[in-house]
Design an enzyme around this catalytic site. Sequence first.
Site, PDB file in Angstrom:
ATOM      1  N   SER A  83       0.801  -1.238   0.000  1.00  0.00           N
ATOM      2  CA  SER A  83       0.000   0.000   0.000  1.00  0.00           C
ATOM      3  C   SER A  83       0.827   1.279   0.000  1.00  0.00           C
ATOM      4  O   SER A  83       0.265   2.368  -0.184  1.00  0.00           O
ATOM      5  CB  SER A  83      -0.945   0.021   1.199  1.00  0.00           C
ATOM      6  N   LYS A  86       0.288   3.333  -2.931  1.00  0.00           N
ATOM      7  CA  LYS A  86      -0.865   4.245  -3.056  1.00  0.00           C
ATOM      8  C   LYS A  86      -0.400   5.709  -3.050  1.00  0.00           C
ATOM      9  O   LYS A  86      -1.079   6.586  -3.573  1.00  0.00           O
ATOM     10  CB  LYS A  86      -1.877   3.954  -1.944  1.00  0.00           C
ATOM     11  N   TYR A 208      -3.697  -2.191 -10.365  1.00  0.00           N
ATOM     12  CA  TYR A 208      -3.557  -2.106  -8.909  1.00  0.00           C
ATOM     13  C   TYR A 208      -2.593  -3.183  -8.383  1.00  0.00           C
ATOM     14  O   TYR A 208      -1.705  -2.894  -7.569  1.00  0.00           O
ATOM     15  CB  TYR A 208      -4.950  -2.235  -8.272  1.00  0.00           C
ATOM     16  N   TYR A 260      -4.305   3.569   8.375  1.00  0.00           N
ATOM     17  CA  TYR A 260      -5.595   2.862   8.486  1.00  0.00           C
ATOM     18  C   TYR A 260      -6.282   3.120   9.821  1.00  0.00           C
ATOM     19  O   TYR A 260      -6.174   4.201  10.366  1.00  0.00           O
ATOM     20  CB  TYR A 260      -5.412   1.370   8.187  1.00  0.00           C
ATOM     21  N   VAL A 278       1.233  -3.749   3.753  1.00  0.00           N
ATOM     22  CA  VAL A 278       1.240  -5.068   4.406  1.00  0.00           C
ATOM     23  C   VAL A 278       2.501  -5.890   4.100  1.00  0.00           C
ATOM     24  O   VAL A 278       2.666  -6.981   4.627  1.00  0.00           O
ATOM     25  CB  VAL A 278      -0.033  -5.911   4.102  1.00  0.00           C
TER      26      VAL A 278
END
Length: 324
Positions: A83, A86, A208, A260, A278
């Site tokens: 992530s 992102k 993605y 998060y 992760v």
Amino acid sequence: MNGQRHSRFNGRRQSRVLETINLPIILEHVAEAATTFYGRGKLPEYIPELAEIEPNQFGMAITTVAGEQYTIGDVDVAFSIQSISKLLALILAMNLEGESLWSHVGREPSGTRFNSLVQLEYEQGIPRNPFINAGALVTLDRVLAHVRDYPSVVLDFARFLSMSDSVAIDSAIVECERQTGHTNYALAYLLRSFRRIEAPVTELLAAYFHQCALSMTCRDLSRAFVALANGGLSPILEEAVVTARHAKRINSLMLTSGMYDSVGNFAYRVGLPAKSGVGGGIVAIVPGHMCIAVWSPELDLSGNSVVGVRALETFSEITGLSIF
Ligand code: DON
């Protein structure tokens, strides 16, 4: 472990605060304290390739706004940035779309797990922010409206920002996520049913999965995002990679949504804008001073690296560096 200083790049002068602290010694303390937390987390079993990694690994790399690098531990081991990618997509989307991006995705913390379906349905397919999976899919959809062959674009962008040709896309991880990423398929189809994305679901997910499978080292990551600590200007590339206005806003989004549903706890303990993945990596920004990349594979219940968070907490405590 020995903390090391490298000055491969002829950057600008170091800030006054950094002249007063001994980063190599501090990194040694941080590594010693943080690695006592080996064994306290879990590998992410929902991505089987990542569950195979040797857990007791730790690296931490700092790139300062003067372009100097300080490192300790496994900083040259490439890992799956997941992530953290992102951030790359968000920078591309902000550069390509500007403010209109925000009619597609929100800027609020989610308070739910990063791949929650419930909130997305409840809120009519407008994801809370670009860092949860649904928000990353919508952000990526906006980038795909402008570019062809996204895997090459994001790979080149990561190589350019980090000045590292060894950045790669791990095809085993792409394939693994393609076969096991059922929740991401569900999120993408839900977005499609609300007409929130334009690209075909399989194309969007392929893009993605490729960005999540980028493989980088702590050294690469700290170089790639140091511009966010320096008003958008990379001291390594000696050029702006985002505007100062966007850099400020990306830092705000990292502070409120980058870790998060434990973002509040992280702000309390560390007090820095950060983005986790992760794969066990975390990128943290000390505005005006440095970018820190830390990696250790075992995760807490929110999906953040246990040892990585501990290292950043110890670093912030010893140095007094935080935005608060
Ligand atoms: O889509 C997923 O679930 C993973 N490829 C990325 C999730 C992730 O890294 C969340 N991070 N904490």
